[in-house]
Design an enzyme around this catalytic site. Structure first.
Site, PDB file in Angstrom:
ATOM      1  N   SER A 272       6.093  -4.090  -5.369  1.00 49.11           N
ATOM      2  CA  SER A 272       5.623  -4.467  -6.708  1.00 49.11           C
ATOM      3  C   SER A 272       6.839  -4.830  -7.542  1.00 49.11           C
ATOM      4  CB  SER A 272       4.901  -3.260  -7.336  1.00 49.11           C
ATOM      5  OG  SER A 272       4.686  -3.469  -8.710  1.00 49.11           O
TER       6      SER A 272
ATOM      7  N   TYR B 110       3.707   5.500 -10.460  1.00 45.85           N
ATOM      8  CA  TYR B 110       3.478   4.290  -9.656  1.00 45.85           C
ATOM      9  C   TYR B 110       4.807   3.585  -9.401  1.00 45.85           C
ATOM     10  CZ  TYR B 110       1.622  -0.352  -8.377  1.00 45.85           C
ATOM     11  OH  TYR B 110       1.342  -1.541  -7.729  1.00 45.85           O
TER      12      TYR B 110
HETATM   13  P1  NAP Z   1      -7.288  -2.810  -5.093  1.00 44.51           P
HETATM   14  O1  NAP Z   1      -8.080  -4.034  -5.427  1.00 44.51           O
HETATM   15  O2  NAP Z   1      -7.537  -1.543  -5.854  1.00 44.51           O
HETATM   16  O3  NAP Z   1      -7.439  -2.535  -3.521  1.00 44.51           O
HETATM   17  C1  NAP Z   1      -6.789  -1.436  -2.909  1.00 44.51           C
HETATM   18  C2  NAP Z   1      -7.459  -1.155  -1.592  1.00 44.51           C
HETATM   19  O4  NAP Z   1      -6.839  -0.007  -0.993  1.00 44.51           O
HETATM   20  C3  NAP Z   1      -8.947  -0.821  -1.763  1.00 44.51           C
HETATM   21  O5  NAP Z   1      -9.681  -1.515  -0.804  1.00 44.51           O
HETATM   22  C4  NAP Z   1      -8.973   0.693  -1.544  1.00 44.51           C
HETATM   23  O6  NAP Z   1     -10.170   1.202  -0.991  1.00 44.51           O
HETATM   24  C5  NAP Z   1      -7.860   0.857  -0.530  1.00 44.51           C
HETATM   25  N1  NAP Z   1      -7.411   2.248  -0.466  1.00 44.51           N
HETATM   26  C6  NAP Z   1      -7.133   3.074  -1.512  1.00 44.51           C
HETATM   27  N2  NAP Z   1      -6.774   4.287  -1.044  1.00 44.51           N
HETATM   28  C7  NAP Z   1      -6.814   4.224   0.320  1.00 44.51           C
HETATM   29  C8  NAP Z   1      -6.549   5.146   1.358  1.00 44.51           C
HETATM   30  N3  NAP Z   1      -6.162   6.409   1.079  1.00 44.51           N
HETATM   31  N4  NAP Z   1      -6.712   4.752   2.642  1.00 44.51           N
HETATM   32  C9  NAP Z   1      -7.120   3.488   2.929  1.00 44.51           C
HETATM   33  N5  NAP Z   1      -7.379   2.563   1.981  1.00 44.51           N
HETATM   34  C10 NAP Z   1      -7.225   2.923   0.690  1.00 44.51           C
HETATM   35  O7  NAP Z   1      -5.734  -3.088  -5.252  1.00 44.51           O
HETATM   36  P2  NAP Z   1      -4.917  -4.462  -5.108  1.00 44.51           P
HETATM   37  O8  NAP Z   1      -4.651  -4.962  -6.465  1.00 44.51           O
HETATM   38  O9  NAP Z   1      -5.544  -5.319  -4.097  1.00 44.51           O
HETATM   39  O10 NAP Z   1      -3.533  -3.862  -4.566  1.00 44.51           O
HETATM   40  C11 NAP Z   1      -3.135  -3.927  -3.196  1.00 44.51           C
HETATM   41  C12 NAP Z   1      -1.665  -3.565  -3.122  1.00 44.51           C
HETATM   42  O11 NAP Z   1      -0.915  -4.470  -3.938  1.00 44.51           O
HETATM   43  C13 NAP Z   1      -1.349  -2.159  -3.643  1.00 44.51           C
HETATM   44  O12 NAP Z   1      -0.351  -1.574  -2.855  1.00 44.51           O
HETATM   45  C14 NAP Z   1      -0.821  -2.419  -5.045  1.00 44.51           C
HETATM   46  O13 NAP Z   1       0.031  -1.394  -5.490  1.00 44.51           O
HETATM   47  C15 NAP Z   1      -0.094  -3.721  -4.831  1.00 44.51           C
HETATM   48  N6  NAP Z   1       0.127  -4.488  -6.068  1.00 44.51           N
HETATM   49  C16 NAP Z   1      -0.917  -5.006  -6.769  1.00 44.51           C
HETATM   50  C17 NAP Z   1      -0.654  -5.749  -7.930  1.00 44.51           C
HETATM   51  C18 NAP Z   1      -1.740  -6.378  -8.762  1.00 44.51           C
HETATM   52  O14 NAP Z   1      -1.416  -7.053  -9.741  1.00 44.51           O
HETATM   53  N7  NAP Z   1      -3.000  -6.197  -8.409  1.00 44.51           N
HETATM   54  C19 NAP Z   1       0.668  -5.931  -8.349  1.00 44.51           C
HETATM   55  C20 NAP Z   1       1.705  -5.372  -7.608  1.00 44.51           C
HETATM   56  C21 NAP Z   1       1.428  -4.664  -6.453  1.00 44.51           C
HETATM   57  P3  NAP Z   1     -11.394   1.732  -1.926  1.00 44.51           P
HETATM   58  O15 NAP Z   1     -11.947   0.504  -2.553  1.00 44.51           O
HETATM   59  O16 NAP Z   1     -12.321   2.349  -0.947  1.00 44.51           O
HETATM   60  O17 NAP Z   1     -10.797   2.697  -2.883  1.00 44.51           O
END
Ligand code: NAP
Length: 254
Positions: free
Chosen positions: A145, A158
């Site tokens: 991130s 985080y």
């Molecule tokens: P998201 O939409 O919340 O999706 C996260 C996924 O991870 C969900 O499908 C969730 O499942 C799953 N998950 C959570 N806990 C878990 C566990 N213990 N075991 C297995 N799966 C699990 O988040 P996202 O925005 O796509 O983010 C994905 C990655 O990108 C993360 O590492 C995040 O920190 C990083 N990131 C995102 C952004 C952004 O702007 N969105 C920016 C920087 C970095 P459930 O739905 O069942 O909870």
């Protein structure tokens, strides 16, 4: 001429790929020929994601497990390797966000963030390395991130977890590069996903973000796919221990 980005014959496990960025990476890598293994906590979510990929003619299977639970990680990787086949590429994507001021931050939320965002990367990488080392090849991509580099109010745990994922990427590279295993990271800036929904809906935050980001907009999750294809493909076979920030220029500006 050989297409150095072609992923045909490669099998990719993407954690937390039932939705959000993980699912888009699954679709993007699948479109480039990779076979996809979806993971999520919830079996129903896994089944739906696999069906969606199959409807796009992508070869996909799925397995539900909690990435922060060592026994589930060990058992699930064994199951994949013995029943589905070798994992060529692991993408550590699963992650959570919790927002509270420092003083009010609950210890339970700190523990969850560190377990799911940080410990999981160690557990999965350690376990997959036991399979990749004897094969003499493999790729691990950690989703970092901007907060691997920058702090921000209300998300100190985080940022701590994502800073650790950056250093896990470098440490894993140092330990695994001699086995022809590349370990790199992708650092998304602000992307419009479920995780950031509260911020996307907050007009004051969005207008601040547009002035802070040289590209002056939210990132679209599909814009992360190019970096993932590059780091998954033979095009990056001598690239190791790096983080590619896909952030519209935020880290280049103050
Ligand atoms: P998201 O939409 O919340 O999706 C996260 C996924 O991870 C969900 O499908 C969730 O499942 C799953 N998950 C959570 N806990 C878990 C566990 N213990 N075991 C297995 N799966 C699990 O988040 P996202 O925005 O796509 O983010 C994905 C990655 O990108 C993360 O590492 C995040 O920190 C990083 N990131 C995102 C952004 C952004 O702007 N969105 C920016 C920087 C970095 P459930 O739905 O069942 O909870």
């Amino acid at each position: 001429m050989k297409n150095i980005f072609d992923l045909s014959g490669k099998r990719v496990l993407i954690t937390g790929s039932g939705r959000g960025i993980g699912f888009l990476l699954a679709k993007g890598l699948g479109d480039y020929g990779a076979e996809i293994i979806i993971n999520d906590l919830n079996q129903e979510v896994v089944v739906q994601a696999v069906e969606q990929l199959k409807s796009h003619s992508i070869v996909a299977t799925g397995i539900a497990f909690d990435v922060s639970d060592k026994k589930q990680v060990v058992d699930s990787l064994y199951q994949i390797e013995s029943e589905i086949g070798a994992i060529d590429i692991l993408i550590n994507n699963a992650g959570i966000q919790r927002r509270h001021s420092l003083i009010e931050f609950p210890e339970k939320d700190w523990d969850d963030i560190i377990d799911i965002n940080q410990k999981s990367v160690f557990l999965l990488s350690q376990e997959i390395a036991k399979y990749m080392i004897p094969r003499g090849k493999g790729k691990i991509i950690n989703i970092c991130s901007m907060q691997s580099e920058l702090g921000r109010e209300t998300i100190t745990p985080y940022a701590a977890s994502k800073g650790a994922v950056k250093m896990l990427t470098k440490g894993l590279c140092v330990e695994l590069a001699k086995h022809n295993i590349q370990v790199n990271g992708i650092g998304p800036g602000y992307f419009d996903t479920e995780m950031t929904k509260a911020l996307v809906n907050d007009e004051a935050f969005s207008s601040w973000l547009f002035t802070r980001t040289p590209a002056a907009r939210w990132g679209k999750p599909e814009e992360l796919v190019g970096a993932a294809i590059y780091l998954s493909s033979s095009a990056s076979d001598f690239v190791n221990g790096h983080i590619i920030y896909v952030d519209g220029g935020i880290l280049a500006s103050i």
